[in-house]
Design a protein around this motif. Sequence first.
Motif, PDB file in Angstrom:
ATOM      1  N   GLN A  24      46.318  33.198 -34.101  1.00 15.80           N
ATOM      2  CA  GLN A  24      47.131  34.068 -33.256  1.00 15.80           C
ATOM      3  C   GLN A  24      47.317  35.445 -33.888  1.00 15.80           C
ATOM      4  O   GLN A  24      47.313  36.471 -33.177  1.00 15.80           O
ATOM      5  N   CYS A  25      47.461  35.486 -35.202  1.00 16.72           N
ATOM      6  CA  CYS A  25      47.539  36.795 -35.882  1.00 16.72           C
ATOM      7  C   CYS A  25      46.255  37.587 -35.668  1.00 16.72           C
ATOM      8  O   CYS A  25      46.285  38.807 -35.413  1.00 16.72           O
ATOM      9  N   LEU A  26      45.122  36.907 -35.759  1.00 20.84           N
ATOM     10  CA  LEU A  26      43.837  37.576 -35.542  1.00 20.84           C
ATOM     11  C   LEU A  26      43.710  38.074 -34.112  1.00 20.84           C
ATOM     12  O   LEU A  26      43.177  39.170 -33.869  1.00 20.84           O
ATOM     13  N   ARG A  27      44.203  37.291 -33.159  1.00 19.00           N
ATOM     14  CA  ARG A  27      44.165  37.744 -31.772  1.00 19.00           C
ATOM     15  C   ARG A  27      44.966  39.035 -31.594  1.00 19.00           C
ATOM     16  O   ARG A  27      44.536  39.957 -30.904  1.00 19.00           O
ATOM     17  N   ILE A  28      46.136  39.088 -32.201  1.00 19.77           N
ATOM     18  CA  ILE A  28      46.976  40.291 -32.084  1.00 19.77           C
ATOM     19  C   ILE A  28      46.255  41.498 -32.700  1.00 19.77           C
ATOM     20  O   ILE A  28      46.188  42.578 -32.098  1.00 19.77           O
ATOM     21  N   ILE A  29      45.691  41.306 -33.893  1.00 17.26           N
ATOM     22  CA  ILE A  29      45.019  42.415 -34.591  1.00 17.26           C
ATOM     23  C   ILE A  29      43.798  42.878 -33.793  1.00 17.26           C
ATOM     24  O   ILE A  29      43.579  44.076 -33.576  1.00 17.26           O
ATOM     25  N   GLY A  30      42.995  41.916 -33.359  1.00 20.28           N
ATOM     26  CA  GLY A  30      41.771  42.270 -32.639  1.00 20.28           C
ATOM     27  C   GLY A  30      42.039  42.899 -31.298  1.00 20.28           C
ATOM     28  O   GLY A  30      41.446  43.939 -30.951  1.00 20.28           O
ATOM     29  N   ASN A  31      42.932  42.310 -30.494  1.00 18.14           N
ATOM     30  CA  ASN A  31      43.226  42.859 -29.166  1.00 18.14           C
ATOM     31  C   ASN A  31      43.926  44.210 -29.252  1.00 18.14           C
ATOM     32  O   ASN A  31      43.678  45.110 -28.439  1.00 18.14           O
ATOM     33  N   SER A  32      44.812  44.373 -30.210  1.00 18.88           N
ATOM     34  CA  SER A  32      45.526  45.651 -30.350  1.00 18.88           C
ATOM     35  C   SER A  32      44.591  46.778 -30.770  1.00 18.88           C
ATOM     36  O   SER A  32      44.846  47.954 -30.459  1.00 18.88           O
ATOM     37  N   SER A  33      43.532  46.443 -31.503  1.00 21.89           N
ATOM     38  CA  SER A  33      42.612  47.464 -32.017  1.00 21.89           C
ATOM     39  C   SER A  33      41.549  47.869 -31.000  1.00 21.89           C
ATOM     40  O   SER A  33      40.894  48.901 -31.166  1.00 21.89           O
TER      41      SER A  33
END
Length: 667
Positions: A90-99
């Motif tokens: 979920q942390c990776l999803r936030i980082i990837g989608n936000s970028s």
Amino acid sequence: MSGLINQLLDEIPSNEEEQQTKALQRVADIARDLWKTEPGSTDLDLLAQRVGDLAREESNRIPLGQSGLLEFFCSVVSTQGLPRASLVVQCLRIIGNSSADTDENRARVVASGCLPAVVALLKNDDDEVLAFVIPVLFNICVDYADEPSSSEPAQKAIYQAGINPELISLISGPRLEDAAPLLNYICKLLGFVATQEPEANLVHPATPFVLLSLADNQPPPVDVKEFLGQTSVALTYLSQEQFQQSFLETPGSIKLIFQTFSTACGDLDASLEGPEDEAQLKQVQTAFTATLADLSAHALFASSCSLDGPEVATLQGWISTAHIPLQSAACLALGNLARSDEKCVYLVQARGIHKPLAAILADQSHVDAGLLHSVLGFLKNLAIPAANKSVLGDAGLFEAEALPRIWDLDAQTQVQFDAVSLARLLLVGCPANVHRICSPVGDEGKSKLQSLIDLSARSDQEPTQMETARAITTVCRVLHSTPAAAKESSSTPDIIDLDTFYATHNTIVDAMLRLGQQSKYPILRSELLFALALMARTAAAGAAAISRTASQQEKLLAFIAEVITGEKSKTEQTSNETENPSAPSLEEIQNLVSLEPQAPISSGTQQKPTTATTTRNVDRENALVLVAELLRQSSSSDALSADVKRRFEHLLREGGEMVLRERKSGE
């Protein structure tokens, strides 16, 4: 707690950025408290999942960054020993989608310092984590902005985090099957960091070999996009010298690059995939050609490829293919291998490698500048040994459709120069080839040599002017060095009549004079002086041709006077000068000097070092020989005007006195 989180996230406004940011700040406060008090709570996983969903909407990304939520989850993923993969995902999803498409958030991710931790997740055996970490890294690094520099900090950060060795280990080990669906992203990530300054432990030395192996091992039919992605990145690495040595040290590397290059030229139809892939295919083919040229220049390549081995056989076969990139690469690679007379003679006389090269030059459809340049460059190597010159001439290089055709390509000046340079090398010391270039062509009776003379007159390119003049000078030098013109092959025609030769090439001396009108290359002036003196001494026809030019062209007198006296434009005696009664007679001066070659015209010959004084003295003596011979033969010819004769007599006396003084001072 989960109910409160859902309520807060559900109430976030969709249109007002400032209100969105404030609402998300409250969520960030809750997240921090959870992480501090209950790091193992599944509520944090739920919150992260909802935030990751929000980040999928472009309108939410800037508020997510401004609220501090993005930085918070970057800090979570950086924590050593996270308790569960679900939170990591979920942390990776936030980082990837936000970028995605958002440079501000990409900068926040880089500034947070979380990228080394994200790269380290590539070691995680959990396939679910792998499926997220690679696309996330791609989103962070890919350049969506108008300014290409916007992605450079991210690319540098993942490079310094060691992404290259991690990815290469992933795709060259037992986890390749798990990573296969992500190969497109992996290759792009490797491409992002391919041009970073190499540092120890940050780049796997097997990178290009591994990528080319992936491309070569594709089951048919080959996936064009994957093949081009893998080979283009591999070739980017191989364009850097530090990877070339390790590549060549890998067993099977030469065979591998041959196979992938052949596939790129023969087994792909990128036009089926669209114009972008077709353009990329051409770029990859060009990169293969350049890379093979670089690799073949290494000693390891030469030591691995014997002239009678399969590698050279493959390259020789490429010359006769219909694929220009393969033909060009073969010529460049073989040219790098043929760096000794022995190897060049073997390739021509044992393997007949020159025959398909001559066929390319003779094919009117071949006008590609790159191909012609590589073919001519290879032939220039092969033309250096004396034993090869007449053999190459026998292959038809002087036929009208071969070299003379290329001499007429005024729009391709580099190729034109190469063709003239090859002709000059073939003419050096080779009467058979001199006969070929002097022989009349067609009904007009114009020789191929006249084509060179015409090129010399019309070219505005200094290198071509000089090389053309050298080739023409070489013809005269050979004709007058071997008046009997001993036959070197069965196709050599009869002896050339010099009277006819100079009558049909009546501007030849003027063309040769280009060598004397320049001062950049003293050795070329020396070549000219020796050839002119040789022409004047050995045949009346040669002397007459020079005399006619001297009577018509002031520039020839000026050149000779400058060489003899060391002063420009000093071509006649001034009114207050008188002849020195003690000076040697013209006959004595004629016997005083001897004809001396400054240096052989042929290439590849070791020369003894000469000083500027030595060069000047030899040039002066050759100029005096020239003048003496022109004066001696003027009694039986009216080619030398009375005025020029008088000026030559003065130069001969003045030069003779200078030679005597220098010889006495040296005793």
